[in-house]
Design a protein around this motif. Structure first.
Motif, short mmCIF file in Angstrom:
data_model
loop_
_atom_site.label_atom_id
_atom_site.label_comp_id
_atom_site.label_asym_id
_atom_site.label_seq_id
_atom_site.Cartn_x
_atom_site.Cartn_y
_atom_site.Cartn_z
N VAL A 64 87.26 84.91 -18.90
CA VAL A 64 86.45 84.08 -18.01
C VAL A 64 86.35 82.70 -18.65
O VAL A 64 85.81 82.54 -19.74
CB VAL A 64 85.04 84.67 -17.79
CG1 VAL A 64 84.24 83.78 -16.85
CG2 VAL A 64 85.13 86.09 -17.24
N MET A 65 86.90 81.70 -17.97
CA MET A 65 86.89 80.33 -18.47
C MET A 65 85.70 79.54 -17.92
O MET A 65 85.16 78.68 -18.61
CB MET A 65 88.21 79.64 -18.11
CG MET A 65 89.39 80.30 -18.78
SD MET A 65 91.00 79.72 -18.19
CE MET A 65 90.86 77.96 -18.24
N ALA A 66 85.31 79.81 -16.67
CA ALA A 66 84.20 79.10 -16.04
C ALA A 66 83.62 79.97 -14.94
O ALA A 66 84.33 80.78 -14.34
CB ALA A 66 84.67 77.76 -15.46
N GLY A 67 82.33 79.80 -14.69
CA GLY A 67 81.68 80.53 -13.62
C GLY A 67 81.09 81.85 -14.11
O GLY A 67 81.19 82.19 -15.29
N GLY A 86 80.61 85.94 -17.95
CA GLY A 86 80.57 84.48 -17.87
C GLY A 86 81.56 83.88 -18.84
O GLY A 86 82.35 84.60 -19.48
N PRO A 87 81.53 82.54 -18.99
CA PRO A 87 82.50 81.85 -19.84
C PRO A 87 82.58 82.44 -21.24
O PRO A 87 81.57 82.73 -21.87
CB PRO A 87 81.96 80.41 -19.88
CG PRO A 87 81.22 80.27 -18.59
CD PRO A 87 80.58 81.62 -18.36
N GLY A 88 83.81 82.66 -21.70
CA GLY A 88 84.06 83.19 -23.02
C GLY A 88 84.21 84.69 -23.08
O GLY A 88 84.67 85.23 -24.07
N CYS A 89 83.83 85.39 -22.01
CA CYS A 89 83.94 86.85 -22.00
C CYS A 89 85.40 87.26 -21.75
O CYS A 89 86.05 86.76 -20.84
CB CYS A 89 83.05 87.44 -20.91
SG CYS A 89 83.02 89.25 -20.92
N THR A 90 85.89 88.17 -22.59
CA THR A 90 87.22 88.73 -22.41
C THR A 90 87.07 90.15 -21.90
O THR A 90 86.29 90.93 -22.44
CB THR A 90 88.00 88.74 -23.74
OG1 THR A 90 88.14 87.40 -24.21
CG2 THR A 90 89.38 89.34 -23.56
N MET A 109 84.81 80.51 -9.87
CA MET A 109 84.97 81.24 -11.12
C MET A 109 86.44 81.09 -11.52
O MET A 109 87.33 81.35 -10.71
CB MET A 109 84.61 82.71 -10.90
CG MET A 109 84.56 83.56 -12.11
SD MET A 109 84.03 85.25 -11.63
CE MET A 109 83.96 86.00 -13.22
N THR A 110 86.68 80.65 -12.76
CA THR A 110 88.04 80.45 -13.23
C THR A 110 88.34 81.45 -14.33
O THR A 110 87.58 81.58 -15.29
CB THR A 110 88.23 79.01 -13.78
OG1 THR A 110 87.84 78.08 -12.76
CG2 THR A 110 89.68 78.76 -14.16
#
Length: 138
Positions: A64-67, A86-90, A109-110
């Motif tokens: 998750v890069m954004a959103g 959210g951002p940073g979650c793999t 969401m990117t």
């Protein structure tokens, strides 16, 4: 500037469009010759998401890069495991496991997704809402 197969931006490739968003495939056999994996940038519209599906014979990594959203990944016993992301979650999706993504935020969401081996993204062309989006001006 000479085009290089090593540095690909999403606006340099045609994207796969769906009612919920799009996938710009930036690495793979047909993009730059990658053989063991494929991947790209996924944009999920606010309130949108892809339904439960799997990729037989392939693993997937989602970053998750954004959103913000809600991710489901099927456990080994078939039980759905869900979590807010959210951002940073793999997110790791084991081989052939069902999964789904829902954008719960008010912004796009990117995601960056990787499939191994390459190829599961080609099945997306069979979905009823699939369309090829034109190149964006970069």
């Amino acid at each position: 500037m000479t085009a290089s197969p090593y540095f690909i931006r999403p606006e340099q490739v045609s994207a796969f469009g769906f009612d919920w968003g799009q996938l710009a495939l930036t690495v793979g056999p047909e993009v730059n010759g990658a053989q063991r994996f494929s991947g790209g940038i996924v944009t999920v519209a606010p309130g949108g998401g892809h339904s439960r599906h799997n990729h037989p014979g392939a693993e997937e990594i989602i970053l998750v890069m954004a959103g913000h959203g809600r991710q489901m990944v099927e456990d080994i016993d078939g039980t759905p495991v869900e979590q807010d992301v959210g951002p940073g979650c793999t997110i790791y999706v084991p081989e052939s496991r069902f999964h789904s993504t829902l954008n719960t935020g008010s912004e796009p969401m990117t995601l960056f997704v990787v499939y191994s081996p390459a190829g599961p993204e080609l099945a997306l062309r069979e979905l009823p809402d699939f369309r090829v989006l034109p190149l964006r001006a970069g």
